[in-house]
Design an enzyme around this catalytic site. Structure first.
Site, PDB file in Angstrom:
ATOM      1  N   SER A   1      40.340  27.464  40.649  1.00 60.87           N
ATOM      2  CA  SER A   1      41.764  27.741  40.552  1.00 60.87           C
ATOM      3  C   SER A   1      42.207  28.855  41.506  1.00 60.87           C
ATOM      4  O   SER A   1      41.982  28.773  42.699  1.00 60.87           O
ATOM      5  CB  SER A   1      42.125  28.067  39.108  1.00 60.87           C
ATOM      6  OG  SER A   1      43.508  28.060  38.954  1.00 60.87           O
ATOM      7  N   HIS A   2      42.787  29.919  40.933  1.00 62.95           N
ATOM      8  CA  HIS A   2      43.354  31.001  41.733  1.00 62.95           C
ATOM      9  C   HIS A   2      42.303  32.013  42.190  1.00 62.95           C
ATOM     10  O   HIS A   2      42.630  32.956  42.901  1.00 62.95           O
ATOM     11  CB  HIS A   2      44.424  31.703  40.901  1.00 62.95           C
ATOM     12  CG  HIS A   2      43.883  32.119  39.566  1.00 62.95           C
ATOM     13  ND1 HIS A   2      43.609  31.197  38.584  1.00 62.95           N
ATOM     14  CD2 HIS A   2      43.507  33.311  39.081  1.00 62.95           C
ATOM     15  CE1 HIS A   2      43.107  31.828  37.537  1.00 62.95           C
ATOM     16  NE2 HIS A   2      43.033  33.109  37.812  1.00 62.95           N
TER      17      HIS A   2
ATOM     18  N   ASP B   1      48.911  27.529  43.506  1.00 64.62           N
ATOM     19  CA  ASP B   1      47.621  28.216  43.553  1.00 64.62           C
ATOM     20  C   ASP B   1      46.530  27.337  44.170  1.00 64.62           C
ATOM     21  O   ASP B   1      46.794  26.261  44.695  1.00 64.62           O
ATOM     22  CB  ASP B   1      47.210  28.673  42.147  1.00 64.62           C
ATOM     23  CG  ASP B   1      46.796  27.520  41.254  1.00 64.62           C
ATOM     24  OD1 ASP B   1      47.310  26.404  41.448  1.00 64.62           O
ATOM     25  OD2 ASP B   1      45.935  27.717  40.372  1.00 64.62           O
TER      26      ASP B   1
ATOM     27  N   ASP C   1      44.199  25.256  43.178  1.00 61.64           N
ATOM     28  CA  ASP C   1      44.045  23.844  42.813  1.00 61.64           C
ATOM     29  C   ASP C   1      45.378  23.158  42.523  1.00 61.64           C
ATOM     30  O   ASP C   1      45.398  22.014  42.056  1.00 61.64           O
ATOM     31  CB  ASP C   1      43.102  23.699  41.616  1.00 61.64           C
ATOM     32  CG  ASP C   1      43.614  24.393  40.372  1.00 61.64           C
ATOM     33  OD1 ASP C   1      44.348  25.394  40.504  1.00 61.64           O
ATOM     34  OD2 ASP C   1      43.286  23.941  39.260  1.00 61.64           O
TER      35      ASP C   1
ATOM     36  N   ASP D   1      47.865  23.700  40.346  1.00 62.29           N
ATOM     37  CA  ASP D   1      48.481  23.508  39.027  1.00 62.29           C
ATOM     38  C   ASP D   1      49.471  24.619  38.656  1.00 62.29           C
ATOM     39  O   ASP D   1      50.276  24.443  37.758  1.00 62.29           O
ATOM     40  CB  ASP D   1      47.426  23.293  37.922  1.00 62.29           C
ATOM     41  CG  ASP D   1      46.425  24.424  37.812  1.00 62.29           C
ATOM     42  OD1 ASP D   1      46.528  25.404  38.589  1.00 62.29           O
ATOM     43  OD2 ASP D   1      45.522  24.321  36.957  1.00 62.29           O
ATOM     44  N   ARG D   2      49.408  25.761  39.361  1.00 60.24           N
ATOM     45  CA  ARG D   2      50.361  26.834  39.047  1.00 60.24           C
ATOM     46  C   ARG D   2      51.524  26.830  40.030  1.00 60.24           C
ATOM     47  O   ARG D   2      51.409  26.288  41.131  1.00 60.24           O
ATOM     48  CB  ARG D   2      49.681  28.189  39.148  1.00 60.24           C
ATOM     49  CG  ARG D   2      48.548  28.360  38.182  1.00 60.24           C
ATOM     50  CD  ARG D   2      48.041  29.769  38.221  1.00 60.24           C
ATOM     51  NE  ARG D   2      46.966  29.918  37.239  1.00 60.24           N
ATOM     52  CZ  ARG D   2      46.512  31.069  36.815  1.00 60.24           C
ATOM     53  NH1 ARG D   2      47.026  32.191  37.289  1.00 60.24           N
ATOM     54  NH2 ARG D   2      45.548  31.126  35.924  1.00 60.24           N
TER      55      ARG D   2
ATOM     56  N   LYS E   1      48.942  21.267  33.974  1.00 65.27           N
ATOM     57  CA  LYS E   1      50.119  21.905  34.524  1.00 65.27           C
ATOM     58  C   LYS E   1      50.229  21.469  35.978  1.00 65.27           C
ATOM     59  O   LYS E   1      49.239  21.057  36.574  1.00 65.27           O
ATOM     60  CB  LYS E   1      50.051  23.420  34.375  1.00 65.27           C
ATOM     61  CG  LYS E   1      48.797  24.103  34.906  1.00 65.27           C
ATOM     62  CD  LYS E   1      48.818  25.570  34.486  1.00 65.27           C
ATOM     63  CE  LYS E   1      47.588  26.331  34.947  1.00 65.27           C
ATOM     64  NZ  LYS E   1      46.432  26.158  34.057  1.00 65.27           N
TER      65      LYS E   1
HETATM   66  C1  VG1 Z   1      44.359  32.157  32.692  1.00 65.95           C
HETATM   67  C2  VG1 Z   1      45.772  32.102  32.161  1.00 65.95           C
HETATM   68  C3  VG1 Z   1      45.954  30.870  31.295  1.00 65.95           C
HETATM   69  C4  VG1 Z   1      45.557  29.621  32.095  1.00 65.95           C
HETATM   70  C5  VG1 Z   1      44.153  29.779  32.638  1.00 65.95           C
HETATM   71  C6  VG1 Z   1      43.735  28.621  33.522  1.00 65.95           C
HETATM   72  O1  VG1 Z   1      43.462  32.253  31.612  1.00 65.95           O
HETATM   73  O2  VG1 Z   1      46.091  33.265  31.431  1.00 65.95           O
HETATM   74  O3  VG1 Z   1      47.283  30.797  30.860  1.00 65.95           O
HETATM   75  O4  VG1 Z   1      45.620  28.476  31.275  1.00 65.95           O
HETATM   76  O5  VG1 Z   1      44.066  30.974  33.408  1.00 65.95           O
HETATM   77  O6  VG1 Z   1      44.609  28.484  34.598  1.00 65.95           O
HETATM   78  P1  VG1 Z   1      42.824  33.645  31.132  1.00 65.95           P
HETATM   79  O7  VG1 Z   1      41.865  33.256  30.035  1.00 65.95           O
HETATM   80  O8  VG1 Z   1      42.175  34.259  32.331  1.00 65.95           O
HETATM   81  O9  VG1 Z   1      43.968  34.480  30.654  1.00 65.95           O
HETATM   82  V1  VG1 Z   1      44.063  27.819  36.042  1.00 65.95           V
HETATM   83  O10 VG1 Z   1      45.303  27.828  37.208  1.00 65.95           O
HETATM   84  O11 VG1 Z   1      42.778  28.709  36.341  1.00 65.95           O
HETATM   85  O12 VG1 Z   1      43.683  26.276  35.591  1.00 65.95           O
HETATM   86 CO    CO Z   2      44.960  26.635  38.858  1.00 65.09          CO
END
Ligand code: VG1
Ligand code: CO
Length: 543
Positions: free
Chosen positions: A113-114, A277, A279, A281-282, A376
């Site tokens: 992801s990010h 981001d 991947d 989704d954000r 998302k």
């Molecule tokens: C974070 C965010 C959460 C999101 C998750 C995955 O998790 O707070 O809202 O669903 O990332 O997003 P955490 O446990 O670090 O607070 V992604 O873009 O990594 O799929």
């Molecule tokens: Co993501």
């Protein structure tokens, strides 16, 4: 072609409750590591013989190597076909779309992801189920348990597959179909939004800037915004996926999407800015010197949903994660539809979406989406905003300020303490849980505590209960403080503190956020003893 059964040792796979297995690239490069996890997934899944698997990733370092390994393992384990994105590319929402459209058995998405990418940064892998959504908790628990017992994995002894030319090739009796990663997704977007109205908007003086952050959404944004919607070339910046994301942090917020913020805030800059981001989704959306919080974005989208053809019928409901502000609740109330409060993580929306109880979902962490897929979806949110802008012909700021006048404003901020010592972070949570029973009915500063609990969620569809999802302190005026530990970091612990205050008075809607929340932030820090317990006198990131 021969299949090898390779002896291996048990290891520790994805911890239940986390979004996939995320580790340093170096960890994934160890012999058998990726293989162990993939075999743990295949050992738990049942009935995929001859069926289709979807495979792709965000293009980060190690993406192609991992795909070659997984293809050979899918063949050896008996899948009939793998749909893989060209060049190994599939955004998370596009993978969800492809799984659903082609009625695949499931999918494997390669992404952290990010989190940053590169040889010394992060890699990740997650399994998505038949509905296109993240594996439910029961499944990740079983896969985790399996990873601690695994002794062998199966892999075809074959050479690498060409991932760059579209078309189908055979791998040990399994078909590998290299697909256009954008086509199915773009087609779905055209059914949801008024592309003609958005084309008209771009045909006039309206300009936008989309920051692909050198991650996966570049190709999607080029094809949809500049291709199908006729935005001028140059609308998409940083649009080529790079293995190290250009050295940046593919996290769409005001800190990391600095190129975008600078472009939009420039005197003759565009009217609208957006970023996604690693991947895809954000999303982050901004107007000129105007940041839309993700919580407000969900509320505005819900209030204006009728402007988009795919949402013109009534919304079934809205779902938001617990730490997300209560702005969407106010819209749901006005629309007389339910608003569900779920634990953090997209998987908790799955049942509500599958059961047709929720249409729109969102998280404060820049995640917004709907029933169109089971993830998302960054670009989807951007297109929704474009659809609203095209129909209302007002600026982003005007639309949000108008929303606040109608519904009131939920001032909202998240303070992250990253890389905290794990024991110290656990200590904060233990301390808070210890204080819960004594807090109700007391006063903290000028706020009276209405309730204090450790959030537990009962899924309204299957009745399953998920506990310990974060400490909430709710006040009688609707303000809230929430504390939880991150489940996505790869180093130390991250403590997240979420603060929210409702302001009904339109004359008080233009205060700087941190100022409007200052007294609650002090209360949040003091109540949790953050400075004393973590040694940090300020957060690392404020959003
Ligand atoms: C974070 C965010 C959460 C999101 C998750 C995955 O998790 O707070 O809202 O669903 O990332 O997003 P955490 O446990 O670090 O607070 V992604 O873009 O990594 O799929
Ligand atoms: Co993501």
């Amino acid at each position: 072609m021969p299949v090898a059964t390779v002896a291996t040792r048990p290891f520790e796979g994805q911890k239940p409750g986390t979004s996939g297995l995320r580790k340093k690239v170096k960890t994934f490069q160890q012999p058998h590591y990726l293989e162990n996890f993939v075999q743990s997934i295949f050992d738990i899944l049942e009935g995929f013989e001859g069926k289709t698997l979807v495979l792709g990733g965000d293009g980060r370092f190690h993406n192609r190597e991992a795909i070659q390994t997984i293809l050979k393992m899918a063949a050896a384990n008996g899948f009939g076909r793998v749909l893989v994105g060209q060049g190994g590319i599939l955004s998370t929402p596009a993978a969800s779309c492809v799984i659903r459209k082609h009625a695949a058995f499931g999918g494997i998405i390669l992404s952290a992801s990010h989190n940053p990418g590169g040889p010394d940064e992060d890699f990740g892998i997650k399994y998505n189920a038949t509905n296109g959504g993240p594996a439910p908790e029961k499944l990740t628990e079983a896969i985790f348990a399996r990873s601690r017992e695994i002794t062998a994995y199966r892999i075809a002894e074959a050479g690498p597959v060409d991932l760059d030319a579209l078309g189908t090739r055979a791998l040990d009796g399994m078909a590998v179909e290299v697909i256009d990663p954008v086509a199915d997704y773009a087609e779905l977007m055209e059914t949801l939004f008024d592309f003609d109205a958005i084309r008209d908007l771009f045909a006039g003086s309206f300009r936008m800037c989309f920051d692909g952050m050198h991650a996966v959404t570049g190709p999607y944004a080029h094809a949809i915004l500049e291709g199908r919607l006729g935005a001028p070339a140059g609308t998409v910046i940083n649009g080529t996926p790079l293995p190290d994301f250009g050295g940046g942090h593919p996290d769409p917020n005001l800190v990391h999407a600095h190129d975008l913020v600078a472009a939009v805030d420039a005197p003759d800059g565009p009217d609208f800015g957006a970023a996604s981001d690693g991947d895809g989704d954000r999303n982050m959306v901004i107007g000129k010197t105007f940041f839309v919080t993700p919580s407000d974005s969900l509320a505005v989208i819900a209030a204006n949903a009728a402007l988009a053809p795919g949402y013109a019928g009534a919304l079934a409901g809205i779902a938001r994660s617990m730490p997300t502000s209560q702005a969407p609740d106010r819209v749901a109330k006005a629309l007389e539809i339910p608003c569900y409060e779920t634990p953090t993580g997209w998987k908790f929306f799955g049942n509500l979406l599958d059961a047709g109880r929720a249409t729109l979902c969102g998280e404060e962490s820049f995640g917004t989406g709907s029933a169109h897929v089971r993830e998302k979806d960054g670009l989807w949110a951007v297109l929704f905003w474009l659809n609203i802008l095209a129909k209302r012909r007002q600026s982003v700021a005007e639309i949000v300020q108008d929303h606040w006048r109608t519904f009131g404003r939920n001032y909202y901020s998240r303070h992250d303490y990253e890389g905290v010592d794990s024991d110290a972070a656990d200590g904060v949570m233990v301390h808070l849980r210890g204080r819960l029973s004594g807090l109700s009915g007391t006063r903290l500063g000028r706020y009276e505590v209405a309730f204090a609990d450790d959030f537990a969620y009962t899924d309204p569809v299957d009745g399953s209960i998920t506990r310990n999802q974060g400490v909430r302190i709710g006040f009688t005026d609707g303000s809230r403080i929430v504390y939880r530990l991150s489940g996505t970091g790869t180093e130390g612990a991250t403590l997240r503190v979420y603060v929210e205050r409702f302001e009904p008075d339109p004359d008080r809607h233009d205060q700087p956020t941190q100022q409007a929340l200052a007294d609650l932030i002090t209360i949040a820090n003091d109540t949790a003893e953050i400075a004393a317990r973590t040694g940090r006198d300020k957060p690392t990131v404020i959003t």
